[in-house]
Design a protein around this motif. Structure first.
Motif, short mmCIF file in Angstrom:
data_model
loop_
_atom_site.label_atom_id
_atom_site.label_comp_id
_atom_site.label_asym_id
_atom_site.label_seq_id
_atom_site.Cartn_x
_atom_site.Cartn_y
_atom_site.Cartn_z
N PRO A 162 6.31 23.88 2.76
CA PRO A 162 5.59 22.94 2.11
C PRO A 162 6.31 21.74 1.76
CG PRO A 162 5.81 24.47 0.67
CD PRO A 162 6.39 24.88 1.80
N ALA A 163 5.80 20.37 2.26
CA ALA A 163 6.78 19.09 1.85
C ALA A 163 5.76 18.32 1.49
CB ALA A 163 7.66 18.95 3.14
N ASP A 164 6.50 16.85 0.94
CA ASP A 164 5.50 16.03 0.89
C ASP A 164 6.29 14.50 1.31
OD1 ASP A 164 7.31 14.67 -1.20
OD2 ASP A 164 6.31 16.40 -2.32
N TYR A 165 5.71 13.49 1.53
CA TYR A 165 6.42 12.34 1.97
C TYR A 165 5.64 10.94 1.63
CZ TYR A 165 8.88 8.84 4.92
OH TYR A 165 9.69 7.82 5.52
N LYS A 166 6.52 10.15 1.10
CA LYS A 166 5.75 8.71 0.60
C LYS A 166 5.98 7.53 1.74
CE LYS A 166 5.31 5.86 -3.32
NZ LYS A 166 4.40 6.32 -3.93
N PHE A 167 4.82 7.09 2.18
CA PHE A 167 4.66 5.83 2.95
C PHE A 167 4.49 4.54 2.34
CE2 PHE A 167 3.11 9.22 5.69
CZ PHE A 167 4.01 9.13 7.07
N THR A 168 5.50 3.68 2.29
CA THR A 168 5.10 2.35 1.50
C THR A 168 4.86 1.26 2.45
OG1 THR A 168 6.31 3.01 -0.21
CG2 THR A 168 6.06 0.67 0.01
N PHE A 169 3.64 0.48 2.70
CA PHE A 169 3.35 -0.48 3.70
C PHE A 169 3.72 -1.72 2.97
CE2 PHE A 169 1.25 3.33 5.11
CZ PHE A 169 1.42 3.08 6.59
N ARG A 170 4.38 -2.63 3.43
CA ARG A 170 4.63 -4.02 3.12
C ARG A 170 3.70 -4.87 3.91
NH1 ARG A 170 8.82 -4.44 -0.65
NH2 ARG A 170 7.88 -6.56 -1.12
N LEU A 171 2.79 -5.59 3.51
CA LEU A 171 1.66 -6.18 4.39
C LEU A 171 2.26 -7.60 4.55
CD1 LEU A 171 -1.88 -4.81 2.75
CD2 LEU A 171 -0.61 -3.89 4.82
N ASP A 172 3.33 -7.99 4.00
CA ASP A 172 3.87 -9.37 4.41
C ASP A 172 4.81 -9.23 5.76
OD1 ASP A 172 5.93 -8.18 2.99
OD2 ASP A 172 6.30 -9.43 1.61
N ILE A 204 0.83 -1.19 -0.01
CA ILE A 204 -0.14 -0.03 0.05
C ILE A 204 0.87 1.12 0.07
CG2 ILE A 204 -1.85 1.21 1.21
CD1 ILE A 204 -2.45 -1.54 0.36
N ASP A 205 0.78 2.05 -0.90
CA ASP A 205 1.77 3.41 -1.16
C ASP A 205 0.50 4.46 -0.63
OD1 ASP A 205 4.00 2.25 -1.92
OD2 ASP A 205 3.03 2.09 -3.95
N VAL A 206 1.01 5.55 0.29
CA VAL A 206 0.51 6.62 0.70
C VAL A 206 1.13 7.94 0.56
CG1 VAL A 206 -0.86 7.66 2.54
CG2 VAL A 206 -0.92 5.04 2.08
N ASP A 207 0.66 8.70 -0.14
CA ASP A 207 1.44 10.11 -0.29
C ASP A 207 0.89 10.96 0.69
OD1 ASP A 207 3.24 9.43 -2.35
OD2 ASP A 207 1.56 9.56 -3.90
N LEU A 208 1.67 11.74 1.35
CA LEU A 208 1.41 12.67 2.51
C LEU A 208 1.84 14.24 1.91
CD1 LEU A 208 0.32 13.99 5.06
CD2 LEU A 208 2.52 13.25 6.33
N PHE A 209 1.00 15.06 1.92
CA PHE A 209 1.31 16.51 1.67
C PHE A 209 1.27 17.43 2.89
CE2 PHE A 209 0.42 20.77 0.60
CZ PHE A 209 1.50 21.20 0.13
N TYR A 210 2.18 17.90 3.31
CA TYR A 210 1.84 18.66 4.58
C TYR A 210 2.65 19.86 4.46
CZ TYR A 210 6.84 16.99 5.74
OH TYR A 210 8.09 16.83 5.84
N GLN A 211 2.42 20.78 5.61
CA GLN A 211 3.07 22.16 5.51
C GLN A 211 3.72 22.17 7.22
OE1 GLN A 211 1.91 25.81 4.08
NE2 GLN A 211 1.53 26.38 6.20
#
Length: 661
Positions: free
Chosen positions: A139-149, A124-131
């Motif tokens: 202003p910045a962004d960050y990418k979370f990557t969840f490996r469910l295994d 599951i990939d989630v992109d966060l935009f935040y300040q």
């Protein structure tokens, strides 16, 4: 009022981006919890540095930017169950935006529950935009990557194929004595160059003072401060503060350009030599020129100035004076805009750190623009000596219009040389400049006229003097066109001598035999047993042309380069595409992958990777065995360059003797 606050916040966001180091004030971590075979909770955590805060997803509209999550492939591979839940937040009133803002301090936790629609989904990939804000906001962004295994929950690292890896490895040199490059310290001429650019900006500001958009504002503004203050010292203080804010505004306007350089060391060079951008500058400067000629007026929306003026009246005090300075910047744009555009264009045409140069120039412009408001507040009797507004100010604008046209042609020339079209060779370029300055001479002597010129009258002596200077300059150009003059005063602006309508013996600088491929040049240097002068240059590089015309051409330097060195000239802005089998992906140490498709991209990356440099001209002395013979230099003077060449030659000869023994 809110729009004004947003504008200020944007400016200070640029300041923060310039001043922050590589350390992010927010550190992220992640986890997940399995609820059933198809349901999971995604847990996203943020550790926030002391003094900083990050805004909630639900902070009030009209305030700072909220955090926003983008769940990739939601609705396709999985569905979201409810909203993203947040940890405890803080609510506080913002004086700037006049709303209650919601944010996190020290820690933030976000939890999102999901249900898999496809049981085979493992990531599951989630992109966060935040300040994130302190005194300023980023202003910045960050990418979370969840490996469910249960494997490492981190972003999957991009990779390149074996062929690209091999070609990228071949691009990196095994330099010997590389530490000598680091001993060069600051580039020769860099410090003085910034002062020169500051001076040019200051000169541009002085010229802007003479335009009808700014000049009449001086006595009105100074009188306002001195007459509407409680006492004389208070009026002087307000006028000085007004001048300071003018400088601050133009300084801040340059800071967002530093963001480009922090993203990619080659990006400003790429922008400066981009064909379409140069064509865009050409069109813009034509537009500026004809506005100065009086065929139309260049203005910003009047509502902007009205809002700033209303804000200055409503707020009062120091903040009100700030808004008065912003109002001046807006209402004077029709005159200052083209001059600032010329300053930006000159900075782009120059070399070195473009963003730093622009900051120096813009600051100089602001200082010159602010200077009279402070001086006349201190010495109000000087106001009586100011010349009256009149037709002379329109003459200033028209003269500037001709200079805008001359500068516009330089951008068209850049696009032509980089594109290799051949439509504006040296002779055509000089011919058009001759026509422009002959027309300027005719205008200054009252023969040629423009729409806003007043009735004919006696010409002032200063106008005749400038007209005479323009006529002399036209003759100077004519002599250069027919090779009776070397045009050293203009070195870097006209195309080089080898970019001609006539056939030339060599397409290398000054007819010196050169190589445009590094490996070929090294092979030849080994064959003839000579050291290498590695020249990182560009078709649109003004300072490169200046070095070639003013330094390389000197009788005690030219023979050294021609006879004692093997010249390898690598053009960083060459847009010719590499053959398909020579194109590849290059992976930087940071993990960023760049596609190398053109000759210029190849040599620009080569320079950055091996020499940690991105500007041109940039000169390196090497032995055929890739030993560094001296520190690297850039734009410098004749004596420094000659000594540098001789020192490198001496070191090479000493090394050769030792090797022979």
């Amino acid at each position: 009022m809110k729009q004004v606050a947003i504008l200020i916040l944007f400016i200070f966001s640029g300041l923060s981006l310039f001043s922050q180091n590589d350390e992010n004030p927010v550190k992220f971590s992640q986890d997940f919890r399995k609820i059933s075979d198809t349901e999971y909770e995604l847990i996203m955590k943020a550790d926030i540095h002391e003094g900083w805060h990050v805004y909630s997803q639900h902070t009030a509209e009209g305030g700072s930017l909220p955090s926003e999550f983008d769940y990739e492939k939601a609705g396709e591979e999985y569905e979201l169950i409810g909203e993203t839940v947040e940890s405890e937040t803080i609510v506080a009133y913002s004086d700037i935006f006049e709303v209650d803002e919601t944010y996190f301090k020290e820690k933030a936790v976000f939890v999102q529950r999901i249900k898999l629609l496809d049981p085979d989904v493992n990531q599951i990939d989630v992109d966060l935009f935040y300040q994130v804000c302190k005194e300023v906001c980023i202003p910045a962004d960050y990418k979370f990557t969840f490996r469910l295994d249960g494997s490492a929950a981190a972003t999957v690292e991009k990779s390149i194929d074996e062929r690209s890896m091999a070609m990228a490895t071949a691009l990196k040199l095994n330099l010997k004595n590389k530490a000598l490059l680091n001993n060069s310290g600051e580039d020769i001429g860099t410090g003085s160059g910034l002062w020169v650019i500051f001076g040019l900006g200051f000169l541009g500001g002085l010229i802007a003072l003479l335009t009808p958009c700014v000049f009449p504002m001086i006595p009105l503004t100074v009188s306002f401060f001195t007459k509407h203050s409680e006492n004389k010292s208070k009026g002087i203080g307000n006028a000085m503060l007004y001048g300071f804010f003018i400088v601050l505004i133009y300084f801040l306007l340059s800071l967002p350009f530093h963001l480009f350089d922090s993203v990619d060391s080659q990006i400003l060079n790429t922008i400066a030599t981009n064909i379409w951008l140069n064509l865009g500058f050409f069109v813009i400067f034509l537009f500026f020129a004809f506005s100065f000629f009086g065929y139309y007026e260049l203005t910003l929306p009047s509502s902007w100035a009205n809002r700033m003026d209303a804000a200055s009246t409503k707020v009062g005090g120091g903040i009100g004076i700030f808004f008065m300075a912003v109002t001046l910047a807006l209402v004077s744009f029709s005159c200052t805009g083209p001059i600032l555009g010329g300053l930006l264009g000159s900075t782009v045409l120059g070399e070195g750190d473009v963003a730093t140069n622009l900051t120096a120039g813009m600051t100089g412009f602001g200082v010159a623009l602010a200077l009279p408001f402070g001086l006349f507040a201190l010495f109000p009797t000087w106001l009586n000596s100011l010349p009256k507004s009149g037709g002379w100010m329109n003459t200033v604008k028209v003269v500037l219009g001709f200079f805008e046209l001359a500068l516009a042609l330089k951008f068209l020339s850049n696009a032509d040389m980089v594109g290799g079209w051949g439509i504006l060779p040296r002779e055509v370029f000089l011919g058009i400049w001759i026509v422009l300055f002959v027309l300027l001479t005719l205008y200054l002597f009252g023969i040629l006229r423009f729409p806003l010129d007043g009735p004919k009258g006696k010409l002032p002596a200063i106008r005749k003097g400038i007209g005479l200077a323009s006529g002399v300059f036209s003759i100077y150009l004519i002599l250069g066109l027919f090779n009776f003059s070397s045009l050293k005063l203009l070195s870097g602006f006209p195309p080089p001598h080898f970019y001609s309508i006539f056939e030339t013996e060599s397409d290398c600088p000054l007819g010196i035999d050169c190589f445009k491929d590094f490996d070929e040049g090294v092979a030849y240097a080994n064959k003839v047993d000579k050291p290498i002068l590695l020249d990182f240059t560009g078709w649109a590089c003004v300072n490169c042309r200046k070095m070639e015309a003013n330094v390389w051409s000197e009788p005690d330097i030219y023979p050294i380069i021609k006879n004692d060195y093997v010249l390898i000239s690598l053009y960083i802005d060459d847009r010719e595409e590499l053959p398909e089998d020579q194109q590849f992906d290059f992976k930087f140490d940071s993990g960023r992958i760049k596609r190398i498709e053109t000759i210029g991209q190849k040599w620009g990356t080569f320079q950055s990777v091996n020499f940690n440099a991105a500007s041109q001209p940039y000169y390196v002395l090497l032995s055929p065995e890739l030993e560094v013979l001296n520190n690297a230099v850039q734009y410098t003077d004749r004596d420094e360059y000659r000594n540098w060449l001789l020192q490198g030659l001496q070191r090479y000869n000493e090394t050769s003797i030792v090797s022979g023994e």
